[in-house]
Design a protein around this motif. Structure first.
Motif, PDB file in Angstrom:
ATOM      1  N   LYS A   1       0.845  -1.194   0.000  1.00 40.78           N
ATOM      2  CA  LYS A   1       0.000   0.000   0.000  1.00 40.78           C
ATOM      3  C   LYS A   1       0.878   1.240   0.000  1.00 40.78           C
ATOM      4  O   LYS A   1       2.003   1.214   0.492  1.00 40.78           O
ATOM      5  N   THR A   2       0.314   2.334  -0.495  1.00 39.92           N
ATOM      6  CA  THR A   2       1.068   3.582  -0.487  1.00 39.92           C
ATOM      7  C   THR A   2       1.045   4.177   0.917  1.00 39.92           C
ATOM      8  O   THR A   2       0.151   3.879   1.726  1.00 39.92           O
TER       9      THR A   2
ATOM     10  N   GLU B   1       0.290   7.155   1.618  1.00 39.56           N
ATOM     11  CA  GLU B   1      -0.955   7.926   1.699  1.00 39.56           C
ATOM     12  C   GLU B   1      -2.133   7.034   2.115  1.00 39.56           C
ATOM     13  O   GLU B   1      -2.924   7.404   2.986  1.00 39.56           O
ATOM     14  N   GLU B   2      -2.241   5.848   1.524  1.00 43.30           N
ATOM     15  CA  GLU B   2      -3.316   4.908   1.884  1.00 43.30           C
ATOM     16  C   GLU B   2      -3.220   4.512   3.356  1.00 43.30           C
ATOM     17  O   GLU B   2      -4.224   4.489   4.073  1.00 43.30           O
TER      18      GLU B   2
ATOM     19  N   ARG C   1      -4.442   6.878   6.012  1.00 46.89           N
ATOM     20  CA  ARG C   1      -5.902   7.016   6.114  1.00 46.89           C
ATOM     21  C   ARG C   1      -6.547   5.876   6.905  1.00 46.89           C
ATOM     22  O   ARG C   1      -7.728   5.955   7.245  1.00 46.89           O
TER      23      ARG C   1
ATOM     24  N   ARG D   1       6.388  10.394   6.496  1.00 47.65           N
ATOM     25  CA  ARG D   1       5.609  11.437   5.808  1.00 47.65           C
ATOM     26  C   ARG D   1       6.328  12.784   5.857  1.00 47.65           C
ATOM     27  O   ARG D   1       6.312  13.550   4.899  1.00 47.65           O
TER      28      ARG D   1
ATOM     29  N   GLU E   1       4.041  15.524  -1.000  1.00 46.73           N
ATOM     30  CA  GLU E   1       2.731  14.872  -1.155  1.00 46.73           C
ATOM     31  C   GLU E   1       2.747  13.861  -2.291  1.00 46.73           C
ATOM     32  O   GLU E   1       2.197  12.769  -2.169  1.00 46.73           O
ATOM     33  N   ASP E   2       3.367  14.238  -3.398  1.00 44.16           N
ATOM     34  CA  ASP E   2       3.444  13.330  -4.545  1.00 44.16           C
ATOM     35  C   ASP E   2       4.212  12.059  -4.186  1.00 44.16           C
ATOM     36  O   ASP E   2       3.806  10.955  -4.546  1.00 44.16           O
TER      37      ASP E   2
ATOM     38  N   ARG F   1       2.156   9.726  -2.132  1.00 39.19           N
ATOM     39  CA  ARG F   1       1.162   9.021  -2.960  1.00 39.19           C
ATOM     40  C   ARG F   1       1.793   7.859  -3.721  1.00 39.19           C
ATOM     41  O   ARG F   1       1.123   6.891  -4.041  1.00 39.19           O
ATOM     42  N   ARG F   2       3.088   7.968  -4.023  1.00 42.10           N
ATOM     43  CA  ARG F   2       3.751   6.955  -4.849  1.00 42.10           C
ATOM     44  C   ARG F   2       4.533   5.909  -4.060  1.00 42.10           C
ATOM     45  O   ARG F   2       4.752   4.810  -4.557  1.00 42.10           O
TER      46      ARG F   2
ATOM     47  N   ARG G   1       5.357   2.926  -1.985  1.00 37.62           N
ATOM     48  CA  ARG G   1       4.671   1.703  -1.557  1.00 37.62           C
ATOM     49  C   ARG G   1       5.438   1.088  -0.397  1.00 37.62           C
ATOM     50  O   ARG G   1       6.660   0.976  -0.437  1.00 37.62           O
TER      51      ARG G   1
END
Length: 135
Positions: free
Chosen positions: A26-27, A29-30, A33, A58, A63-64, A67-68, A70
């Motif tokens: 999972k990223t 970002e995922e 959450r 983080r 941010e990019d 998101r990328r 993993r």
């Protein structure tokens, strides 16, 4: 003939050593959450991530990149080399920052003392992956 059997046994053992690896990463970002951030290993076990590590990670990324990226980050240990390889431009950026080394592009090789430093800071964000070259 004898080599074929031992080659098959070696491959089977390496496969068993890697059963803990997730079937889907999972990223970052995922994971941020999720209430209980985790991935599921190919063997069905849950690998949980510590919030403090995810937040630390983080803070190192845009941010990019979050998101990328993993997770977990794989520390690839090969049967024929003394060190370990970490691949991926974002992964290398993270490892380079932790180890206070120059960013080396899309792969970096580290050795046991550096693995200890990396794993001490990110024990749940990193995982070992065992590789064997074709025998």
């Amino acid at each position: 003939m004898r080599g074929d059997r031992s080659d098959r046994l070696m491959k089977k053992e390496i496969f068993n050593l890697n059963r803990h690896l997730p079937s889907r990463r999972k990223t970052l970002e995922e994971l941020l959450r999720e209430d209980r951030p985790h991935v599921t290993g190919a063997d069905g076990t849950r690998h949980r991530f510590k919030w403090a590590e995810l937040e630390d990670l983080r803070g190192m990324l845009t941010e990019d990149e979050a998101r990328r990226l993993r997770l977990p980050i794989y520390i690839e240990i090969e049967s024929e080399t003394s060190g370990a390889r970490i691949a991926g431009d974002i992964e290398v950026k993270v490892v380079s920052e932790v180890l206070e080394r120059d960013d080396e592009g899309d792969e970096i090789y580290i050795y046991r003392p550096e693995m200890r430093v990396l794993r001490a800071r990110f024990p749940t964000v990193t995982q070992y992956m065992f590789l064997v070259r074709e025998l």
